[in-house]
Design a protein around this motif. Structure first.
Motif, PDB file in Angstrom:
ATOM      1  N   VAL A 143       0.852  -1.195   0.000  1.00 34.47           N
ATOM      2  CA  VAL A 143       0.000   0.000   0.000  1.00 34.47           C
ATOM      3  C   VAL A 143       0.887   1.244   0.000  1.00 34.47           C
ATOM      4  N   ARG A 144       0.688   2.083  -0.970  1.00 36.26           N
ATOM      5  CA  ARG A 144       1.463   3.337  -1.046  1.00 36.26           C
ATOM      6  C   ARG A 144       0.501   4.513  -1.111  1.00 36.26           C
ATOM      7  N   THR A 145       0.961   5.648  -0.575  1.00 38.90           N
ATOM      8  CA  THR A 145       0.101   6.829  -0.593  1.00 38.90           C
ATOM      9  C   THR A 145       0.808   7.988  -1.301  1.00 38.90           C
ATOM     10  N   GLY A 146      -0.012   8.960  -1.688  1.00 36.55           N
ATOM     11  CA  GLY A 146       0.530  10.153  -2.337  1.00 36.55           C
ATOM     12  C   GLY A 146       1.498  10.889  -1.421  1.00 36.55           C
ATOM     13  N   LEU A 147       1.186  10.868  -0.121  1.00 37.11           N
ATOM     14  CA  LEU A 147       2.056  11.612   0.810  1.00 37.11           C
ATOM     15  C   LEU A 147       3.433  10.961   0.927  1.00 37.11           C
ATOM     16  N   GLN A 148       3.482   9.632   0.785  1.00 35.11           N
ATOM     17  CA  GLN A 148       4.801   8.971   0.791  1.00 35.11           C
ATOM     18  C   GLN A 148       5.600   9.410  -0.439  1.00 35.11           C
ATOM     19  N   GLY A 149       4.901   9.511  -1.547  1.00 33.24           N
ATOM     20  CA  GLY A 149       5.562   9.986  -2.780  1.00 33.24           C
ATOM     21  C   GLY A 149       6.068  11.404  -2.591  1.00 33.24           C
ATOM     22  N   LEU A 150       5.269  12.214  -1.889  1.00 37.38           N
ATOM     23  CA  LEU A 150       5.684  13.605  -1.654  1.00 37.38           C
ATOM     24  C   LEU A 150       6.972  13.640  -0.838  1.00 37.38           C
ATOM     25  N   ALA A 151       7.058  12.724   0.127  1.00 38.19           N
ATOM     26  CA  ALA A 151       8.257  12.687   0.968  1.00 38.19           C
ATOM     27  C   ALA A 151       9.489  12.361   0.122  1.00 38.19           C
ATOM     28  N   ILE A 152       9.329  11.439  -0.822  1.00 37.34           N
ATOM     29  CA  ILE A 152      10.463  11.084  -1.696  1.00 37.34           C
ATOM     30  C   ILE A 152      10.902  12.319  -2.489  1.00 37.34           C
ATOM     31  N   TYR A 153       9.926  13.098  -2.891  1.00 35.93           N
ATOM     32  CA  TYR A 153      10.201  14.305  -3.695  1.00 35.93           C
ATOM     33  C   TYR A 153      10.907  15.375  -2.859  1.00 35.93           C
ATOM     34  N   LEU A 154      10.433  15.549  -1.628  1.00 34.71           N
ATOM     35  CA  LEU A 154      10.917  16.699  -0.852  1.00 34.71           C
ATOM     36  C   LEU A 154      12.165  16.433  -0.009  1.00 34.71           C
ATOM     37  N   ILE A 155      12.277  15.217   0.523  1.00 34.23           N
ATOM     38  CA  ILE A 155      13.383  14.981   1.456  1.00 34.23           C
ATOM     39  C   ILE A 155      14.687  14.747   0.690  1.00 34.23           C
ATOM     40  N   PRO A 156      15.716  15.541   0.987  1.00 36.45           N
ATOM     41  CA  PRO A 156      16.982  15.391   0.263  1.00 36.45           C
ATOM     42  C   PRO A 156      17.590  14.014   0.489  1.00 36.45           C
ATOM     43  N   ASN A 157      18.120  13.458  -0.578  1.00 35.15           N
ATOM     44  CA  ASN A 157      18.765  12.158  -0.465  1.00 35.15           C
ATOM     45  C   ASN A 157      20.261  12.334  -0.763  1.00 35.15           C
ATOM     46  N   PHE A 158      21.077  12.191   0.282  1.00 40.57           N
ATOM     47  CA  PHE A 158      22.517  12.415   0.103  1.00 40.57           C
ATOM     48  C   PHE A 158      23.274  11.098  -0.069  1.00 40.57           C
ATOM     49  N   ASP A 159      22.532   9.999  -0.202  1.00 39.65           N
ATOM     50  CA  ASP A 159      23.195   8.681  -0.287  1.00 39.65           C
ATOM     51  C   ASP A 159      24.243   8.660  -1.388  1.00 39.65           C
ATOM     52  N   GLY A 160      25.461   8.353  -1.007  1.00 37.51           N
ATOM     53  CA  GLY A 160      26.525   8.184  -1.997  1.00 37.51           C
ATOM     54  C   GLY A 160      26.876   9.446  -2.754  1.00 37.51           C
ATOM     55  N   LEU A 161      26.540  10.606  -2.199  1.00 35.56           N
ATOM     56  CA  LEU A 161      26.812  11.851  -2.929  1.00 35.56           C
ATOM     57  C   LEU A 161      28.309  12.189  -2.893  1.00 35.56           C
ATOM     58  N   THR A 162      28.887  12.418  -4.072  1.00 30.65           N
ATOM     59  CA  THR A 162      30.301  12.797  -4.157  1.00 30.65           C
ATOM     60  C   THR A 162      30.387  14.222  -4.678  1.00 30.65           C
ATOM     61  N   VAL A 163      31.609  14.784  -4.695  1.00 24.80           N
ATOM     62  CA  VAL A 163      31.746  16.151  -5.222  1.00 24.80           C
ATOM     63  C   VAL A 163      31.350  16.172  -6.695  1.00 24.80           C
TER      64      VAL A 163
ATOM     65  N   VAL B 118       2.917   8.720  -9.650  1.00 26.46           N
ATOM     66  CA  VAL B 118       3.708   7.622 -10.212  1.00 26.46           C
ATOM     67  C   VAL B 118       4.155   6.671  -9.092  1.00 26.46           C
ATOM     68  N   CYS B 119       4.597   7.229  -7.954  1.00 27.23           N
ATOM     69  CA  CYS B 119       5.052   6.374  -6.851  1.00 27.23           C
ATOM     70  C   CYS B 119       3.921   5.509  -6.316  1.00 27.23           C
ATOM     71  N   THR B 120       2.726   6.086  -6.209  1.00 27.73           N
ATOM     72  CA  THR B 120       1.598   5.332  -5.653  1.00 27.73           C
ATOM     73  C   THR B 120       1.219   4.151  -6.540  1.00 27.73           C
ATOM     74  N   PHE B 121       1.173   4.404  -7.848  1.00 28.48           N
ATOM     75  CA  PHE B 121       0.671   3.343  -8.732  1.00 28.48           C
ATOM     76  C   PHE B 121       1.748   2.492  -9.382  1.00 28.48           C
ATOM     77  N   MET B 122       2.985   2.994  -9.435  1.00 25.85           N
ATOM     78  CA  MET B 122       4.011   2.220 -10.142  1.00 25.85           C
ATOM     79  C   MET B 122       5.266   1.971  -9.309  1.00 25.85           C
ATOM     80  N   GLY B 123       5.319   2.519  -8.130  1.00 26.78           N
ATOM     81  CA  GLY B 123       6.509   2.334  -7.281  1.00 26.78           C
ATOM     82  C   GLY B 123       7.507   3.465  -7.490  1.00 26.78           C
ATOM     83  N   PRO B 124       8.356   3.712  -6.491  1.00 24.44           N
ATOM     84  CA  PRO B 124       9.236   4.875  -6.507  1.00 24.44           C
ATOM     85  C   PRO B 124      10.331   4.854  -7.570  1.00 24.44           C
ATOM     86  N   ASP B 125      10.741   3.665  -8.044  1.00 22.58           N
ATOM     87  CA  ASP B 125      11.893   3.639  -8.952  1.00 22.58           C
ATOM     88  C   ASP B 125      11.569   4.047 -10.384  1.00 22.58           C
TER      89      ASP B 125
END
Ligand code: PFF
Length: 467
Positions: free
Chosen positions: A197-217, A281-288
């Motif tokens: 079960v996925r919601t629009g608000l979870q998708g919003l979080a993916i959009y708004l929250i910065p993802n620094f994973d593996g970030l290089t210069v 898109v995240c709700t109906f097709m998944g975040p990737d």
């Protein structure tokens, strides 16, 4: 008097809506959300907003001021300021000349999907082969391109105040209402279509929250360059359009305020495009899916599938969505055509009708070639940036990746070093308003913008491959 003869906006509202109409287009709707998803969500957003307030502000201010100061179209404006910079005008006019045919071809695709959803055929449009089947067909893309072009030409033909301004005053509010309405709807979504079960608000979080994973210069620079390239296209700068529109603005308009309003509108719609599309898109097709589906694939393949997954309301939401895209694309294509038409008028002394007919004919011929690029004229060409291109992509690459940074760089050199930033500052303060970010402007136009632009150009030309 001269100003009236070459057309003028009736007031600053008309100008701001027309310029914002030019800025808000396919770039906001199909490229921004994808770039944000790909580049670490909130991180991209923050970088983009900082760039918009510094770099975007500098380019937009410069071009609108050049237009108002010279009262000339892009082709002739730079030469008026300095005879050695005539070439900049030629390039700045070539860019919209190259963009118009393929923008109209894409406008035709938008029409096709709008018609599909309005006539209740959303399910068909959601089929994975629908898009490919349509663009590779012979006559339909050409006919729809012609229809989109005819509407564009009709508005340009009618002139600055009666055509472009009146049209923008209806279209832009309609567009904004649709954008806000669909964004709110997208946040209320909930589905288990992906098995979880996925919601629009979870998708919003993916959009708004910065993802620094593996970030290089290097990675950071890559995000920066993506954001800058996007900013150009999105604000319609470095392609003559804002010069043309600036030349129709009266001397008592507060340009500083107008620049802020145009930027707010453009960035606001780009941001909301993410709110509309990423949660859905995240709700109906998944975040990737969001990270891997760009441009046409996102708008014409993934989103119709999302509308289909919404069930009965899908057809209705899809129709509203494509109506919104249609309005956005139309106000942009009108500005693209106007930049060329006004150039022909100023350079050759032609009437609006004559200039529109000549540019219209040329754009139509090229437009047909673009459409046939997926059919009779299909070939695969590898661009310096590594992607495989057809005719449309080649024209897009030449205009946006190669010519645009050159025009912007030349503009910075002209204003920052040859004429001096005071040329623009005086034009801005002419109406009696102050120039709030003057030091920032000078720093940007003389140093920071040229350096960033040079790097952007090297990257686009395939010379710089590390970022
Ligand atoms: N700025 C518009 C967008 O974001 O889609 C597109 C655009 C308008 C591109 C005008 C080029 C142009 F000359």
């Amino acid at each position: 008097m001269e100003e009236k003869k070459r057309g003028a906006f009736s007031g600053s509202l008309g100008f701001v809506l027309a310029a914002a109409g030019s800025a808000v287009g396919l770039g906001n709707l199909w490229r921004f959300p994808y770039l944000a998803a790909k580049n670490g969500g909130g991180l991209f957003l923050v970088i983009y907003i900082v760039l918009a307030l510094t770099f975007g502000f500098t380019m937009l201010t410069t071009e609108i001021a050049i237009g108002r100061k010279t009262k000339q179209s892009p082709l002739t404006a730079y030469g008026r300021l300095h005879s050695k910079f005539k070439f900049t005008g030629v390039l700045a006019c070539l860019i919209p000349f190259l963009i118009l045919p393929y923008y109209c071809a894409i406008g035709g695709w938008v029409l096709k999907y709008f018609i599909a959803f309005v006539t209740g055929n959303g399910a068909k449009a959601a089929n994975g082969d629908y898009f490919g089947g349509f663009i590779t067909s012979f006559s339909e893309p050409i006919i729809l391109m012609l229809v989109f072009f005819a509407i564009t030409a009709f508005i340009v033909f009618a002139g600055v105040d009666k055509g472009i301004e009146s049209f923008s005053k209806i279209c832009m509010p309609a567009l904004l209402i649709l954008v806000i309405g669909i964004s709110i709807y997208s946040l209320t979504l909930k589905s288990d279509a992906t098995g979880t079960v996925r919601t629009g608000l979870q998708g919003l979080a993916i959009y708004l929250i910065p993802n620094f994973d593996g970030l290089t210069v290097g990675g950071f620079f890559s995000v920066l360059m993506d954001a800058m390239g996007q900013l150009f296209f999105s604000l319609s700068v470095a392609m003559g359009i804002m010069i043309a529109y600036g030349s129709y603005v009266s001397d008592d308009t507060d340009l500083k305020k107008s620049v802020n309003q145009i930027e707010l509108c453009d960035t606001g719609v780009a941001f909301l495009a993410g709110v509309m599309i990423i949660p859905a898109v995240c709700t109906f097709m998944g975040p990737d899916v969001m990270k891997s589906t760009a441009g046409p694939g996102l708008m014409f393949v993934a989103l119709p599938q999302v509308f289909q997954a919404m069930g009965v309301v899908g057809n209705f939401i899809g129709a509203l969505f494509f109506a919104m895209v249609f309005f956005a694309a139309l106000t942009s294509s009108v500005s693209i055509m106007e930049a060329v038409v006004s150039s022909f008028m100023d350079q050759f002394g032609w009437s609006r009708k004559g200039a529109s007919c000549v540019e219209g004919l040329l754009a139509l011929i090229l437009g047909v070639v673009v459409c046939l690029g997926y059919n009779k004229l299909y070939f695969e060409f590898k661009l310096p940036n590594g992607s495989v291109a057809q005719i449309l992509d080649i024209m897009d690459y030449i205009s946006n990746n190669l010519f645009m940074p050159i025009v912007a760089l030349a503009e910075c050199v002209l204003v920052g070093w040859v004429l001096g930033p005071s040329t623009i500052e005086d034009e801005i303060t002419k109406s009696g308003c102050t120039f709030g970010r003057k030091t920032l402007y000078e720093l940007m136009v003389k140093f920071i913008a040229p350096i960033l632009l040079f790097i952007l150009f090297l990257r686009a030309a395939g010379v710089l491959t590390i970022i």
